[in-house]
Design an enzyme around this catalytic site. Structure first.
Site, PDB file in Angstrom:
ATOM      1  N   ARG A  46       0.808  -1.070  -0.074  1.00 34.22           N
ATOM      2  CA  ARG A  46      -0.153  -0.386  -0.258  1.00 34.22           C
ATOM      3  C   ARG A  46       0.998   1.263  -0.113  1.00 34.22           C
ATOM      4  O   ARG A  46       1.896   1.323   0.237  1.00 34.22           O
ATOM      5  CB  ARG A  46      -0.448   0.153   1.445  1.00 34.22           C
ATOM      6  CG  ARG A  46      -1.929  -0.943   1.123  1.00 34.22           C
ATOM      7  CD  ARG A  46      -2.908  -0.804   2.562  1.00 34.22           C
ATOM      8  NE  ARG A  46      -2.082  -1.365   3.514  1.00 34.22           N
ATOM      9  CZ  ARG A  46      -2.328  -0.519   4.639  1.00 34.22           C
ATOM     10  NH1 ARG A  46      -1.544   0.808   4.635  1.00 34.22           N
ATOM     11  NH2 ARG A  46      -1.162  -1.296   6.022  1.00 34.22           N
ATOM     12  N   TYR A  48      -1.911  -3.663  -6.730  1.00 33.23           N
ATOM     13  CA  TYR A  48      -1.462  -4.224  -5.657  1.00 33.23           C
ATOM     14  C   TYR A  48      -2.706  -4.637  -4.920  1.00 33.23           C
ATOM     15  O   TYR A  48      -3.214  -3.330  -4.675  1.00 33.23           O
ATOM     16  CB  TYR A  48      -0.208  -3.765  -5.203  1.00 33.23           C
ATOM     17  CG  TYR A  48       0.070  -4.512  -3.495  1.00 33.23           C
ATOM     18  CD1 TYR A  48       0.288  -5.741  -3.933  1.00 33.23           C
ATOM     19  CD2 TYR A  48      -0.518  -3.844  -2.720  1.00 33.23           C
ATOM     20  CE1 TYR A  48       0.475  -5.907  -1.531  1.00 33.23           C
ATOM     21  CE2 TYR A  48      -1.051  -4.071  -1.186  1.00 33.23           C
ATOM     22  CZ  TYR A  48      -0.491  -4.833  -1.021  1.00 33.23           C
ATOM     23  OH  TYR A  48      -0.775  -5.862   0.036  1.00 33.23           O
ATOM     24  N   GLY A  49      -3.137  -5.562  -4.285  1.00 30.21           N
ATOM     25  CA  GLY A  49      -3.972  -5.921  -3.760  1.00 30.21           C
ATOM     26  C   GLY A  49      -4.729  -4.621  -2.560  1.00 30.21           C
ATOM     27  O   GLY A  49      -5.518  -4.166  -2.697  1.00 30.21           O
ATOM     28  N   LYS A  69      -9.571  -2.555   1.946  1.00 37.55           N
ATOM     29  CA  LYS A  69      -9.604  -1.103   2.849  1.00 37.55           C
ATOM     30  C   LYS A  69     -10.442  -0.003   1.924  1.00 37.55           C
ATOM     31  O   LYS A  69     -10.936   0.617   2.980  1.00 37.55           O
ATOM     32  CB  LYS A  69      -8.191  -0.757   2.373  1.00 37.55           C
ATOM     33  CG  LYS A  69      -6.986  -2.000   3.061  1.00 37.55           C
ATOM     34  CD  LYS A  69      -7.235  -2.640   4.322  1.00 37.55           C
ATOM     35  CE  LYS A  69      -6.075  -3.436   4.696  1.00 37.55           C
ATOM     36  NZ  LYS A  69      -6.237  -3.865   5.602  1.00 37.55           N
ATOM     37  N   HIS A 116     -10.859  -2.282  12.143  1.00 38.51           N
ATOM     38  CA  HIS A 116      -9.356  -2.984  10.475  1.00 38.51           C
ATOM     39  C   HIS A 116      -8.797  -4.310  12.100  1.00 38.51           C
ATOM     40  O   HIS A 116      -7.957  -4.468  12.838  1.00 38.51           O
ATOM     41  CB  HIS A 116      -8.171  -2.608  10.696  1.00 38.51           C
ATOM     42  CG  HIS A 116      -6.900  -2.654  10.249  1.00 38.51           C
ATOM     43  ND1 HIS A 116      -5.536  -2.740  10.235  1.00 38.51           N
ATOM     44  CD2 HIS A 116      -6.947  -4.062   9.020  1.00 38.51           C
ATOM     45  CE1 HIS A 116      -4.670  -2.910   9.112  1.00 38.51           C
ATOM     46  NE2 HIS A 116      -5.975  -4.207   8.925  1.00 38.51           N
ATOM     47  N   SER A 173      -0.906  -3.313  10.256  1.00 38.25           N
ATOM     48  CA  SER A 173      -0.562  -4.457   8.790  1.00 38.25           C
ATOM     49  C   SER A 173       0.717  -4.801   9.758  1.00 38.25           C
ATOM     50  O   SER A 173       1.141  -4.267   9.995  1.00 38.25           O
ATOM     51  CB  SER A 173      -0.811  -4.048   7.738  1.00 38.25           C
ATOM     52  OG  SER A 173      -2.077  -3.294   7.452  1.00 38.25           O
ATOM     53  N   CYS A 215       1.454  -7.593  11.907  1.00 40.36           N
ATOM     54  CA  CYS A 215       1.520  -7.830  12.962  1.00 40.36           C
ATOM     55  C   CYS A 215       0.877  -8.930  13.129  1.00 40.36           C
ATOM     56  O   CYS A 215       0.936  -9.364  14.917  1.00 40.36           O
ATOM     57  CB  CYS A 215       1.270  -6.898  13.658  1.00 40.36           C
ATOM     58  SG  CYS A 215       1.922  -5.341  14.046  1.00 40.36           S
ATOM     59  N   GLY A 216       0.873  -9.689  12.516  1.00 36.42           N
ATOM     60  CA  GLY A 216       0.157 -11.224  13.101  1.00 36.42           C
ATOM     61  C   GLY A 216      -1.459 -11.488  13.515  1.00 36.42           C
ATOM     62  O   GLY A 216      -1.994 -12.391  14.008  1.00 36.42           O
ATOM     63  N   LYS A 217      -2.461 -10.230  12.571  1.00 32.59           N
ATOM     64  CA  LYS A 217      -3.826 -10.664  12.467  1.00 32.59           C
ATOM     65  C   LYS A 217      -4.141 -12.446  11.731  1.00 32.59           C
ATOM     66  O   LYS A 217      -5.136 -12.467  12.579  1.00 32.59           O
ATOM     67  CB  LYS A 217      -4.411  -9.810  12.071  1.00 32.59           C
ATOM     68  CG  LYS A 217      -4.541  -8.646  12.941  1.00 32.59           C
ATOM     69  CD  LYS A 217      -5.841  -6.944  12.489  1.00 32.59           C
ATOM     70  CE  LYS A 217      -5.962  -7.119  11.139  1.00 32.59           C
ATOM     71  NZ  LYS A 217      -4.504  -6.236  10.363  1.00 32.59           N
ATOM     72  N   THR A 218      -3.548 -12.261  11.261  1.00 34.74           N
ATOM     73  CA  THR A 218      -4.173 -13.960  10.539  1.00 34.74           C
ATOM     74  C   THR A 218      -3.844 -15.194  11.389  1.00 34.74           C
ATOM     75  O   THR A 218      -4.370 -15.742  11.486  1.00 34.74           O
ATOM     76  CB  THR A 218      -4.111 -13.781   9.201  1.00 34.74           C
ATOM     77  OG1 THR A 218      -3.832 -12.692   8.369  1.00 34.74           O
ATOM     78  CG2 THR A 218      -4.185 -15.651   8.284  1.00 34.74           C
ATOM     79  N   ASN A 219      -2.781 -15.059  11.760  1.00 27.14           N
ATOM     80  CA  ASN A 219      -2.205 -16.296  12.751  1.00 27.14           C
ATOM     81  C   ASN A 219      -3.240 -16.164  14.270  1.00 27.14           C
ATOM     82  O   ASN A 219      -3.241 -17.173  14.198  1.00 27.14           O
ATOM     83  CB  ASN A 219      -0.391 -15.783  12.880  1.00 27.14           C
ATOM     84  CG  ASN A 219       0.386 -15.969  11.940  1.00 27.14           C
ATOM     85  OD1 ASN A 219       0.355 -16.635  10.793  1.00 27.14           O
ATOM     86  ND2 ASN A 219       1.174 -15.656  12.052  1.00 27.14           N
ATOM     87  N   ASP A 265      -9.149  -9.467   9.010  1.00 29.15           N
ATOM     88  CA  ASP A 265      -9.097  -8.359   9.439  1.00 29.15           C
ATOM     89  C   ASP A 265      -9.659  -7.057   9.129  1.00 29.15           C
ATOM     90  O   ASP A 265      -9.420  -5.697   9.721  1.00 29.15           O
ATOM     91  CB  ASP A 265      -8.240  -7.859   7.418  1.00 29.15           C
ATOM     92  CG  ASP A 265      -7.137  -6.953   6.991  1.00 29.15           C
ATOM     93  OD1 ASP A 265      -7.094  -6.529   8.000  1.00 29.15           O
ATOM     94  OD2 ASP A 265      -7.545  -6.352   5.747  1.00 29.15           O
ATOM     95  N   ASN A 281       7.249  -8.143   1.167  1.00 23.20           N
ATOM     96  CA  ASN A 281       4.947  -8.159   1.716  1.00 23.20           C
ATOM     97  C   ASN A 281       4.141  -9.228   0.476  1.00 23.20           C
ATOM     98  O   ASN A 281       3.176  -8.755   0.557  1.00 23.20           O
ATOM     99  CB  ASN A 281       4.191  -6.809   1.767  1.00 23.20           C
ATOM    100  CG  ASN A 281       3.569  -6.304   1.842  1.00 23.20           C
ATOM    101  OD1 ASN A 281       2.778  -7.031   2.684  1.00 23.20           O
ATOM    102  ND2 ASN A 281       3.127  -5.711   0.865  1.00 23.20           N
ATOM    103  N   SER A 282       5.067 -10.194   0.605  1.00 22.44           N
ATOM    104  CA  SER A 282       4.379 -10.828  -0.476  1.00 22.44           C
ATOM    105  C   SER A 282       3.194 -11.768   0.015  1.00 22.44           C
ATOM    106  O   SER A 282       2.949 -11.841   1.676  1.00 22.44           O
ATOM    107  CB  SER A 282       5.011 -12.279  -1.191  1.00 22.44           C
ATOM    108  OG  SER A 282       5.808 -12.988   0.190  1.00 22.44           O
ATOM    109  N   ARG A 283       2.134 -12.060  -0.180  1.00 23.11           N
ATOM    110  CA  ARG A 283       0.881 -12.862   0.002  1.00 23.11           C
ATOM    111  C   ARG A 283       0.599 -13.728  -0.788  1.00 23.11           C
ATOM    112  O   ARG A 283       0.495 -14.564  -1.845  1.00 23.11           O
ATOM    113  CB  ARG A 283      -0.238 -11.418  -0.502  1.00 23.11           C
ATOM    114  CG  ARG A 283       0.273 -10.038   0.324  1.00 23.11           C
ATOM    115  CD  ARG A 283      -0.619  -9.610   1.777  1.00 23.11           C
ATOM    116  NE  ARG A 283       0.257  -8.583   2.150  1.00 23.11           N
ATOM    117  CZ  ARG A 283      -0.114  -8.470   3.160  1.00 23.11           C
ATOM    118  NH1 ARG A 283      -1.583  -8.530   3.756  1.00 23.11           N
ATOM    119  NH2 ARG A 283       0.384  -7.238   3.503  1.00 23.11           N
ATOM    120  N   ASN A 334      -0.458 -18.188  22.693  1.00 28.66           N
ATOM    121  CA  ASN A 334      -1.065 -16.913  22.745  1.00 28.66           C
ATOM    122  C   ASN A 334      -2.280 -17.305  23.131  1.00 28.66           C
ATOM    123  O   ASN A 334      -2.761 -16.701  23.738  1.00 28.66           O
ATOM    124  CB  ASN A 334      -0.980 -16.208  21.417  1.00 28.66           C
ATOM    125  CG  ASN A 334       0.174 -14.984  21.261  1.00 28.66           C
ATOM    126  OD1 ASN A 334       1.060 -15.266  22.329  1.00 28.66           O
ATOM    127  ND2 ASN A 334       0.626 -14.997  19.850  1.00 28.66           N
TER     128      ASN A 334
END
Ligand code: SAT
Ligand code: MN
Length: 591
Positions: free
Chosen positions: A78, A206-207, A215, A235, A257, A259-263, A284, A374-376, A503
């Site tokens: 972004r 880019y996404g 977003k 977010h 972004s 910082c591990g939200k998906t995990n 997200d 930042n690959s996705r 966690n």
């Protein structure tokens, strides 16, 4: 008029057809493709994307339905400096957003888009954000000249006819226009027109810049609509914790972004937590509205996950590793000779040789990284083995805990609980986090990122904090508010807390606090777990002193933190709710 092929116009909504005509007149495509979201359409577009070299099929035996994409190397994240909120009044966009007057921005972008689709196909992509029939569900239509965007939107949103079914003859939908142009950073704009419910994005593919439901609509325009309509667009991930007795507790969590939200949203509890399960609702974005019972209810407007690949492994996120085995589009990771993907932090050791994200030969001796940081991966939520059934519930899930989290190597304890809603809003509003590769900028530098919304708030950030304070009046049973930090480091530079599945121990304390079951001690910051509040069974190699260090409160560090938060206070001052200043005074007096 250009030929309407191959999908014929599949809506009678006059507002849609006349807007599409207007954009076709401006951009002059050779063809218009009205997307219907069908499987046949997906196959045909995928085939075309492969023929055009936009997608590379991966090894279909190993990864059925998976494809590989490389973006232009100048277009990998972004770009906040190119992102604008265009309101009639500059003050409505506020001091944390770039602003341009709508007329001026429209004129600039119309000039750039004039004839921009000549010789190409224009895709009309109808989509829903949110489960169909939800009071929060919104309709968007994105016009794009990128097949990559069409195929990604098909994963990330509920794309196709169902959007027109929900819209019927209403003119109320988000108008999103995306033109790739020549992917030139000099001519890159992501412009939001909240007063018109419209977005125009040019010069990127880019996404985060171009999947306009994400977003742009779900956060920037969404937050604007949320203030107007009495809800919150955040977010935040949404998860459900299920106890061995089958009781489910829902939490939302805001982290900047990468910082591990998906995990965190897909957390696998450690073996000692037998019978505990964590279900994902979203990774997200959360849209939250007070329900008739006075609780806050959250839906995930998205239908897929656009997650950071590097660092994703069986250890950090076993569910994601399973999810991305099929139907996934990978962007800017490394491509191995057997048609598979690899990235730094993957389970597999580095390949002897592969192609890096730029398409150049890479070996373990190469100095550069094989995958862009930042690959996705872009994968359908339906592939998540721990997808909660409630993810499709139009009413959403009742939220018991709101968690703010940041990436901080110092200062911030592993976990603490705010004393009350207003204090919690202060905690969220003064959040600072070290910057990551998700946005172009100074990686590692701490920046204030209120509620992880700094890049995503579509209006004045001071008014945004005020909206949070006011929402309390609409919620009679408010969620408890917490702050976490998985990233604090010891003097040796190593993380003090192992993170990932562990966690769960912090999450369990949070859940127990929400039900009034867990011990806590009062500190100047808020409530923290008592010495025996955490169950550390199964962490035999963990040094309990590290937990103390991870939780430590250091007055000097906190003085600096308060001084740092003043930057934001001064910036937002004309719109800053005075409650925040009182909270700061209270915090200082508690030191
Ligand atoms: O790149 S995205 O904006 O889609 C993801 C993120 O930065 O949070
Ligand atoms: Mn995000």
């Amino acid at each position: 008029m250009p030929a309407k092929s191959p999908g014929s116009c599949n809506t009678t909504n006059h507002a849609v057809t006349s807007w599409v005509d207007e954009i076709a007149h401006l951009t002059r495509p050779e063809r218009i493709h009205w997307c219907d979201g069908s499987e046949e359409e997906k196959s045909a577009l995928t085939k075309l994307a492969v023929e055009l070299g936009i997608l590379i099929p991966l090894n279909q035996e190993k990864r059925p339905g998976c494809y590989y994409h490389r973006s232009n190397p100048n277009d990998v994240a972004r770009v906040e400096q190119c992102t604008y909120i265009c309101t009639a009044n500059a003050e409505d966009a506020g001091p944390t957003n770039n602003w341009m007057a709508p007329d001026k921005m429209y004129a600039k972008l119309r000039a750039l888009c004039d004839g921009a689709m000549r010789g190409r196909t224009m895709y009309v992509v109808p989509y829903l954000m949110g489960p169909p029939g939800s009071p929060l569900c919104k309709v968007g239509v994105e016009i794009t000249d990128s097949i990559y965007v069409v195929l990604s939107m098909r994963i990330m949103a509920r794309m196709g006819r169902q959007a027109y079914d929900q819209l019927r003859d209403s003119p109320h939908f988000n108008r999103g226009l995306h033109c790739m142009l020549d992917i030139n950073p000099e001519r890159r704009f992501i412009a939001h027109f909240p007063e018109d419910n419209a977005v125009i994005s040019v010069g990127s593919n880019y996404g985060g810049n171009v999947l306009l439901g994400k977003k742009c609509l779900a956060l920037r325009i969404g937050s604007w609509l949320g203030r107007k309509e009495g809800w919150l667009a955040e977010h935040m991930l949404i998860l459900g914790v299920e106890s061995p007795e089958g009781k489910k507790t829902y939490a939302v969590a805001a982290f900047p972004s990468a910082c591990g939200k998906t995990n965190f949203a897909m957390l696998v509890p450690p073996p000692a937590f037998k019978g505990w399960k964590v279900w994902t609702i979203g990774d997200d974005i959360a849209w939250m509205k007070p329900g008739p019972d006075g609780r806050l209810y959250a839906i995930n407007p998205e239908a897929g996950y656009f997650g950071v690949a590097p660092g994703t492994s069986t250890k950090s996120n076993a569910n994601a590793m399973q999810m991305i085995q099929r139907d996934t589009i990978f962007t800017n990771v490394a491509l191995t000779p057997d048609g598979d993907v690899w990235w730094e932090g993957h389970d597999a050791p580095p390949p002897q040789e592969c192609l890096d994200w730029r398409g150049q030969k890479w070996t373990p001796d190469s100095k550069e990284k094989a995958a862009h940081p930042n690959s996705r991966f872009c994968a359908p939520a339906a592939n998540n083995p721990m997808l909660a059934r409630e993810h499709d519930d139009p009413l959403g899930v009742p939220v018991s805990a709101i968690i703010f989290g940041a990436r901080r190597s110092t200062t911030m304890p592993l976990v603490y609980q705010a004393f009350n809603w207003i204090h919690g809003v202060y905690v969220g509003a003064t959040m600072g986090s070290e910057m990551t590769a998700a946005a172009a900028g100074n990686i590692g530098q701490v920046r204030l990122d209120p509620m992880a919304m700094l890049p995503f708030c579509g209006y004045n950030m001071g008014d945004y904090v005020l909206h949070w304070l006011r929402m309390r009046k609409l919620i009679s049973s408010p969620p408890r508010i917490f702050h976490v930090n998985w990233f604090r480091k010891g003097a040796d530079g190593k993380f003090l807390w192992p993170g990932f599945g562990e966690n769960m121990r912090v999450l369990k304390w949070i859940v127990d606090r929400c039900h009034g079951h867990a011990d806590a001690e009062e500190t100047p910051l808020g409530w923290v777990p008592g010495p025996r509040a955490f169950d550390l069974t199964g962490m035999e190699n963990f040094d309990v002193e590290d937990l103390e260090k991870a939780q430590a409160f250091d007055v000097e560090e906190w003085r600096n933190e308060v001084i740092k938060s003043n930057e934001l206070f001064l910036k937002l001052y004309p719109h800053l709710p005075k409650e925040l200043i009182f909270q700061r005074e209270l915090l200082i007096s508690r030191f």
